[in-house]
Design a protein around this motif. Structure first.
Motif, PDB file in Angstrom:
ATOM      1  N   MET A  99       0.814  -1.192   0.000  1.00 56.68           N
ATOM      2  CA  MET A  99       0.000   0.000   0.000  1.00 56.68           C
ATOM      3  C   MET A  99       0.859   1.258   0.000  1.00 56.68           C
ATOM      4  SD  MET A  99      -2.833   1.294   2.670  1.00 56.68           S
ATOM      5  CE  MET A  99      -3.037   3.013   2.876  1.00 56.68           C
ATOM      6  N   ALA A 100       1.949   1.265   0.748  1.00 55.65           N
ATOM      7  CA  ALA A 100       2.798   2.452   0.812  1.00 55.65           C
ATOM      8  C   ALA A 100       3.354   2.799  -0.571  1.00 55.65           C
ATOM      9  CB  ALA A 100       3.924   2.248   1.820  1.00 55.65           C
ATOM     10  N   SER A 101       3.705   1.783  -1.354  1.00 60.71           N
ATOM     11  CA  SER A 101       4.239   2.058  -2.693  1.00 60.71           C
ATOM     12  C   SER A 101       3.160   2.644  -3.596  1.00 60.71           C
ATOM     13  CB  SER A 101       4.847   0.793  -3.305  1.00 60.71           C
ATOM     14  OG  SER A 101       3.874  -0.215  -3.412  1.00 60.71           O
ATOM     15  N   LEU A 102       1.921   2.200  -3.454  1.00 64.20           N
ATOM     16  CA  LEU A 102       0.815   2.762  -4.222  1.00 64.20           C
ATOM     17  C   LEU A 102       0.590   4.221  -3.845  1.00 64.20           C
ATOM     18  CD1 LEU A 102      -1.600   2.539  -6.153  1.00 64.20           C
ATOM     19  CD2 LEU A 102      -2.941   1.658  -4.233  1.00 64.20           C
ATOM     20  N   VAL A 103       0.632   4.527  -2.560  1.00 64.15           N
ATOM     21  CA  VAL A 103       0.473   5.913  -2.107  1.00 64.15           C
ATOM     22  C   VAL A 103       1.612   6.770  -2.648  1.00 64.15           C
ATOM     23  CG1 VAL A 103       0.462   7.437  -0.093  1.00 64.15           C
ATOM     24  CG2 VAL A 103      -0.884   5.328  -0.064  1.00 64.15           C
ATOM     25  N   THR A 160       3.374  -0.608   7.470  1.00 66.39           N
ATOM     26  CA  THR A 160       2.871   0.252   6.396  1.00 66.39           C
ATOM     27  C   THR A 160       2.696   1.685   6.888  1.00 66.39           C
ATOM     28  OG1 THR A 160       1.735  -1.615   5.355  1.00 66.39           O
ATOM     29  CG2 THR A 160       0.978   0.596   4.759  1.00 66.39           C
ATOM     30  N   LEU A 161       2.153   1.847   8.086  1.00 65.17           N
ATOM     31  CA  LEU A 161       1.947   3.191   8.629  1.00 65.17           C
ATOM     32  C   LEU A 161       3.275   3.904   8.849  1.00 65.17           C
ATOM     33  CD1 LEU A 161      -0.981   2.607  11.150  1.00 65.17           C
ATOM     34  CD2 LEU A 161      -1.080   3.566   8.839  1.00 65.17           C
ATOM     35  N   HIS A 162       4.286   3.180   9.287  1.00 58.88           N
ATOM     36  CA  HIS A 162       5.614   3.795   9.460  1.00 58.88           C
ATOM     37  C   HIS A 162       6.172   4.263   8.113  1.00 58.88           C
ATOM     38  CE1 HIS A 162       6.468   3.466  13.734  1.00 58.88           C
ATOM     39  NE2 HIS A 162       5.861   2.289  13.721  1.00 58.88           N
ATOM     40  N   GLU A 191       6.956   8.156   7.190  1.00 60.48           N
ATOM     41  CA  GLU A 191       8.276   8.597   6.720  1.00 60.48           C
ATOM     42  C   GLU A 191       8.175   9.419   5.437  1.00 60.48           C
ATOM     43  OE1 GLU A 191      10.741   5.097   6.503  1.00 60.48           O
ATOM     44  OE2 GLU A 191      10.565   4.755   8.673  1.00 60.48           O
ATOM     45  N   MET A 192       7.122   9.166   4.640  1.00 58.21           N
ATOM     46  CA  MET A 192       6.881   9.964   3.431  1.00 58.21           C
ATOM     47  C   MET A 192       6.341  11.344   3.778  1.00 58.21           C
ATOM     48  SD  MET A 192       4.907   7.531   0.757  1.00 58.21           S
ATOM     49  CE  MET A 192       4.930   5.811   1.164  1.00 58.21           C
ATOM     50  N   GLY A 193       5.802  11.497   4.992  1.00 57.00           N
ATOM     51  CA  GLY A 193       5.203  12.761   5.394  1.00 57.00           C
ATOM     52  C   GLY A 193       3.688  12.740   5.413  1.00 57.00           C
ATOM     53  N   VAL A 194       3.082  11.592   5.128  1.00 57.71           N
ATOM     54  CA  VAL A 194       1.621  11.456   5.151  1.00 57.71           C
ATOM     55  C   VAL A 194       1.146  11.553   6.602  1.00 57.71           C
ATOM     56  CG1 VAL A 194      -0.286   9.843   4.717  1.00 57.71           C
ATOM     57  CG2 VAL A 194       1.598  10.027   3.069  1.00 57.71           C
ATOM     58  N   THR A 195       0.033  12.256   6.812  1.00 58.39           N
ATOM     59  CA  THR A 195      -0.568  12.370   8.133  1.00 58.39           C
ATOM     60  C   THR A 195      -1.438  11.142   8.385  1.00 58.39           C
ATOM     61  OG1 THR A 195      -0.606  14.779   7.958  1.00 58.39           O
ATOM     62  CG2 THR A 195      -2.088  13.796   9.579  1.00 58.39           C
ATOM     63  N   SER A 229      -1.946   0.986  23.495  1.00 54.81           N
ATOM     64  CA  SER A 229      -0.685   0.608  22.851  1.00 54.81           C
ATOM     65  C   SER A 229      -0.619   1.153  21.429  1.00 54.81           C
ATOM     66  CB  SER A 229      -0.489  -0.913  22.863  1.00 54.81           C
ATOM     67  OG  SER A 229      -1.425  -1.549  22.023  1.00 54.81           O
ATOM     68  N   TYR A 230      -1.774   1.337  20.761  1.00 59.47           N
ATOM     69  CA  TYR A 230      -1.765   1.928  19.424  1.00 59.47           C
ATOM     70  C   TYR A 230      -1.188   3.334  19.476  1.00 59.47           C
ATOM     71  CZ  TYR A 230      -5.194  -1.733  18.339  1.00 59.47           C
ATOM     72  OH  TYR A 230      -5.851  -2.915  18.196  1.00 59.47           O
ATOM     73  N   LEU A 231      -1.547   4.061  20.503  1.00 56.71           N
ATOM     74  CA  LEU A 231      -1.074   5.435  20.637  1.00 56.71           C
ATOM     75  C   LEU A 231       0.430   5.485  20.886  1.00 56.71           C
ATOM     76  CD1 LEU A 231      -3.925   6.908  22.859  1.00 56.71           C
ATOM     77  CD2 LEU A 231      -3.747   6.878  20.368  1.00 56.71           C
ATOM     78  N   ARG A 232       0.925   4.460  21.528  1.00 56.59           N
ATOM     79  CA  ARG A 232       2.351   4.399  21.836  1.00 56.59           C
ATOM     80  C   ARG A 232       3.158   3.861  20.661  1.00 56.59           C
ATOM     81  NH1 ARG A 232       3.275   0.005  25.841  1.00 56.59           N
ATOM     82  NH2 ARG A 232       3.116  -1.150  23.917  1.00 56.59           N
ATOM     83  N   ASP A 233       2.632   2.865  19.978  1.00 59.84           N
ATOM     84  CA  ASP A 233       3.420   2.113  19.002  1.00 59.84           C
ATOM     85  C   ASP A 233       3.303   2.581  17.561  1.00 59.84           C
ATOM     86  OD1 ASP A 233       4.125   0.539  21.165  1.00 59.84           O
ATOM     87  OD2 ASP A 233       2.680  -1.045  20.694  1.00 59.84           O
ATOM     88  N   LEU A 234       2.286   3.352  17.241  1.00 58.67           N
ATOM     89  CA  LEU A 234       2.057   3.741  15.852  1.00 58.67           C
ATOM     90  C   LEU A 234       2.417   5.198  15.610  1.00 58.67           C
ATOM     91  CD1 LEU A 234      -1.377   1.959  15.334  1.00 58.67           C
ATOM     92  CD2 LEU A 234       0.889   1.158  14.634  1.00 58.67           C
ATOM     93  N   PRO A 235       2.812   5.523  14.391  1.00 58.79           N
ATOM     94  CA  PRO A 235       3.199   6.896  14.061  1.00 58.79           C
ATOM     95  C   PRO A 235       1.971   7.756  13.750  1.00 58.79           C
ATOM     96  CG  PRO A 235       3.468   5.523  12.132  1.00 58.79           C
ATOM     97  CD  PRO A 235       3.030   4.613  13.255  1.00 58.79           C
ATOM     98  N   LEU A 236       1.181   8.014  14.764  1.00 63.08           N
ATOM     99  CA  LEU A 236      -0.065   8.760  14.585  1.00 63.08           C
ATOM    100  C   LEU A 236       0.180  10.255  14.698  1.00 63.08           C
ATOM    101  CD1 LEU A 236      -2.335   6.523  16.844  1.00 63.08           C
ATOM    102  CD2 LEU A 236      -2.173   6.478  14.336  1.00 63.08           C
ATOM    103  N   ASN A 237      -0.655  11.019  13.994  1.00 62.67           N
ATOM    104  CA  ASN A 237      -0.625  12.474  14.064  1.00 62.67           C
ATOM    105  C   ASN A 237      -1.904  13.036  14.667  1.00 62.67           C
ATOM    106  OD1 ASN A 237       0.620  11.605  11.194  1.00 62.67           O
ATOM    107  ND2 ASN A 237       1.878  13.158  12.161  1.00 62.67           N
ATOM    108  N   ARG A 238      -2.980  12.206  14.607  1.00 62.85           N
ATOM    109  CA  ARG A 238      -4.279  12.740  14.953  1.00 62.85           C
ATOM    110  C   ARG A 238      -5.210  11.657  15.483  1.00 62.85           C
ATOM    111  NH1 ARG A 238      -7.109  17.341  12.796  1.00 62.85           N
ATOM    112  NH2 ARG A 238      -7.140  17.360  10.597  1.00 62.85           N
TER     113      ARG A 238
END
Length: 157
Positions: A1-5, A38-40, A44-48, A62-71
């Motif tokens: 999915m990241a490559s498609l984005v 995939t989220l990482h 890294e691409m700058g996607v929110t 744990s999602y809040l701790r382990d994932l690269p969330l912005n919002r």
């Protein structure tokens, strides 16, 4: 999915920081390790990245701790009846939690000016709902976005 984005961003010329991907907790349960990877990559691409419907489902901290969330997106089920003391306490707590973790917070289901003002008084960063706009055709959405492009935006956190 990241490559498609990445390919889509390249093809359209859209800056990555203008794309916000919403993920629901249900998707995380299916294969947390793969989804997190995939989220990482997207981050890294700058996607929110927004965690949608926060407060319903499994709501693992744990999602809040382990994932690269912005919002965090507060589920409309808590927002609709914000006059209810319990819902107000939950919404306020989610907003504080999000801010303490350096995340912006958006509330779903904002349908009146009164509700928008109440959420703002609780410190909610953004709102989404009929108060701001009804669903519209793509051309109308483009016009709306262009007419409001001068408004300040929250920086990615």
């Amino acid at each position: 999915m990241a490559s498609l984005v990445a390919a889509t961003l390249h093809a359209t010329g859209l800056p990555a920081h203008l794309l916000e991907i919403e993920i629901t907790e249900g998707v995380l349960i299916s294969d947390k390790a793969r989804v997190a990877g995939t989220l990482h990559e997207l981050s890294e691409m700058g996607v929110t990245i927004a965690l949608d419907d926060f407060g319903t489902g499994y709501s693992s901290l744990s999602y809040l701790r382990d994932l690269p969330l912005n919002r965090l997106k507060i589920d409309r089920s808590f927002v609709t009846d914000l006059g209810n003391t319990e819902d107000c306490t939950i919404v306020s707590t989610i907003i504080q939690l999000g801010h303490n973790l350096g995340l912006s917070v958006i509330a779903e289901g904002v349908e009146t000016e009164t509700l928008a003002a109440r959420l703002a008084s609780l410190g909610c960063d953004d709102g989404q709902g009929f108060h701001f706009s009804r669903p519209m055709a793509v051309t109308n959405a483009s016009d709306l976005a262009l007419n409001h492009a001068h408004l300040p935006r929250h920086a990615s956190r």
